[in-house]
Design a protein around this motif. Sequence first.
Motif, PDB file in Angstrom:
ATOM      1  N   VAL A 149     -26.973 -21.622 -36.556  1.00  0.00           N
ATOM      2  CA  VAL A 149     -27.947 -22.687 -36.283  1.00  0.00           C
ATOM      3  C   VAL A 149     -27.407 -23.721 -35.296  1.00  0.00           C
ATOM      4  O   VAL A 149     -28.062 -24.012 -34.286  1.00  0.00           O
ATOM      5  CB  VAL A 149     -28.398 -23.362 -37.596  1.00  0.00           C
ATOM      6  N   PRO A 150     -26.231 -24.319 -35.519  1.00  0.00           N
ATOM      7  CA  PRO A 150     -25.743 -25.291 -34.518  1.00  0.00           C
ATOM      8  C   PRO A 150     -25.486 -24.664 -33.155  1.00  0.00           C
ATOM      9  O   PRO A 150     -25.733 -25.298 -32.128  1.00  0.00           O
ATOM     10  CB  PRO A 150     -24.452 -25.829 -35.143  1.00  0.00           C
ATOM     11  N   TYR A 152     -27.113 -22.161 -31.872  1.00  0.00           N
ATOM     12  CA  TYR A 152     -28.423 -21.935 -31.254  1.00  0.00           C
ATOM     13  C   TYR A 152     -28.942 -23.233 -30.635  1.00  0.00           C
ATOM     14  O   TYR A 152     -29.501 -23.217 -29.529  1.00  0.00           O
ATOM     15  CB  TYR A 152     -29.412 -21.413 -32.296  1.00  0.00           C
ATOM     16  N   GLN A 153     -28.772 -24.336 -31.315  1.00  0.00           N
ATOM     17  CA  GLN A 153     -29.216 -25.621 -30.780  1.00  0.00           C
ATOM     18  C   GLN A 153     -28.446 -25.995 -29.517  1.00  0.00           C
ATOM     19  O   GLN A 153     -29.029 -26.471 -28.533  1.00  0.00           O
ATOM     20  CB  GLN A 153     -29.058 -26.706 -31.840  1.00  0.00           C
ATOM     21  N   ILE A 154     -27.148 -25.758 -29.525  1.00  0.00           N
ATOM     22  CA  ILE A 154     -26.327 -26.084 -28.354  1.00  0.00           C
ATOM     23  C   ILE A 154     -26.733 -25.219 -27.172  1.00  0.00           C
ATOM     24  O   ILE A 154     -26.935 -25.715 -26.045  1.00  0.00           O
ATOM     25  CB  ILE A 154     -24.831 -25.906 -28.680  1.00  0.00           C
ATOM     26  N   SER A 156     -29.532 -23.708 -26.703  1.00  0.00           N
ATOM     27  CA  SER A 156     -30.890 -24.043 -26.293  1.00  0.00           C
ATOM     28  C   SER A 156     -30.905 -25.258 -25.374  1.00  0.00           C
ATOM     29  O   SER A 156     -31.627 -25.293 -24.371  1.00  0.00           O
ATOM     30  CB  SER A 156     -31.760 -24.293 -27.529  1.00  0.00           C
ATOM     31  N   GLU A 157     -30.118 -26.285 -25.705  1.00  0.00           N
ATOM     32  CA  GLU A 157     -30.046 -27.473 -24.857  1.00  0.00           C
ATOM     33  C   GLU A 157     -29.424 -27.161 -23.502  1.00  0.00           C
ATOM     34  O   GLU A 157     -29.769 -27.787 -22.496  1.00  0.00           O
ATOM     35  CB  GLU A 157     -29.253 -28.565 -25.564  1.00  0.00           C
ATOM     36  N   GLN A 159     -29.805 -24.308 -22.050  1.00  0.00           N
ATOM     37  CA  GLN A 159     -30.660 -23.262 -21.473  1.00  0.00           C
ATOM     38  C   GLN A 159     -29.883 -21.954 -21.286  1.00  0.00           C
ATOM     39  O   GLN A 159     -29.996 -21.272 -20.268  1.00  0.00           O
ATOM     40  CB  GLN A 159     -31.245 -23.724 -20.139  1.00  0.00           C
ATOM     41  N   ILE A 161     -29.946 -19.608 -23.923  1.00  0.00           N
ATOM     42  CA  ILE A 161     -30.507 -18.609 -24.830  1.00  0.00           C
ATOM     43  C   ILE A 161     -30.989 -17.411 -24.011  1.00  0.00           C
ATOM     44  O   ILE A 161     -31.568 -17.560 -22.938  1.00  0.00           O
ATOM     45  CB  ILE A 161     -31.676 -19.213 -25.645  1.00  0.00           C
ATOM     46  N   THR A 241     -29.475 -12.801 -32.603  1.00  0.00           N
ATOM     47  CA  THR A 241     -30.078 -14.131 -32.593  1.00  0.00           C
ATOM     48  C   THR A 241     -30.258 -14.681 -31.190  1.00  0.00           C
ATOM     49  O   THR A 241     -31.306 -15.263 -30.868  1.00  0.00           O
ATOM     50  CB  THR A 241     -29.215 -15.107 -33.413  1.00  0.00           C
TER      51      THR A 241
END
Length: 302
Positions: A149-150, A152-154, A156-157, A159, A161, A241
Amino acid sequence: MSTTTAETSADVTRHGSAGTPGKTRGRGKRGPLAALASHGVLTVASLIALFPIAWLVFLSLGPDKDDYLHPGRIWSKMTFDNYSFVLQDTNFFDWLKSSLIVSLGTTVIGVLIAATTGYAVSRMRFPGYRKFMWVLLVTQMFPIAVLIVPMYQILSELQLIDTYLGLILVYCSTAVPYCAWLLKGYFDTIPFEIDEAGRVDGLTPFGTFARLILPLAKPGLAVAAFYSFITAFGEVAFATTFLLDDQKYTLAVGLQSFVSEHDAQRNLMAATAVLIAIPVSAFFYLVQKNLVTGLTAGGTKG
């Protein structure tokens, strides 16, 4: 006088020969029964290790997905159709390309970071260098489910992913701590006088590291490269993921496409698994000469 001396020498020789025991086994040498037992144990261990591989290859030759339930029937209908289907009717080569990009990228970047980190901790005494290595070790204790989860957030920010670079960075976060510990132990076995000789010759610290230390550390680098490659090549959770496009799937993720909610094509899975093992075996063949040396030398000092 000479006769007495000759007789005395003859007596000593005769008594010495009589008192000498028979041939004894030298230190470290085993008897025939011990050698036979050790070879028998090694043979059994080899068969146990090879059996799953042989079984997988055997199941991959069965044309039906349920042949694993009745393996005896495979003998009469062996075929290579499963391999033909995987190579021609799936995205196997796209999966292979993605796996090689991610694995080789992780290997190059991960080993470079781990080598510089291990060398710095081995040679430099900056404040907190011991705690730094322990922090790297602690990062290995977190389970993947907690990190997804963390991360994925990093990503995503940033870009990243659904990009190879994002997945490579994620894998480096796993491979670098272990490889840094491994290479630090190996650099400790290289005499510090080599660094001093490099400075006397006018080399910078990085020049000493690149031109003198790294050539001597090839066995340790080979082990770190092999570990990084295997870590990235066979990982599933992160790849599932962070990769969304099926054209970018790695082989480990693509293997899951043969399993659905109500069906599992195990014959195709077995054939794909056999094909997946080929690149890993080739990479192992390239670095096998240095693996044993790197593992043993890297563990002599902590």
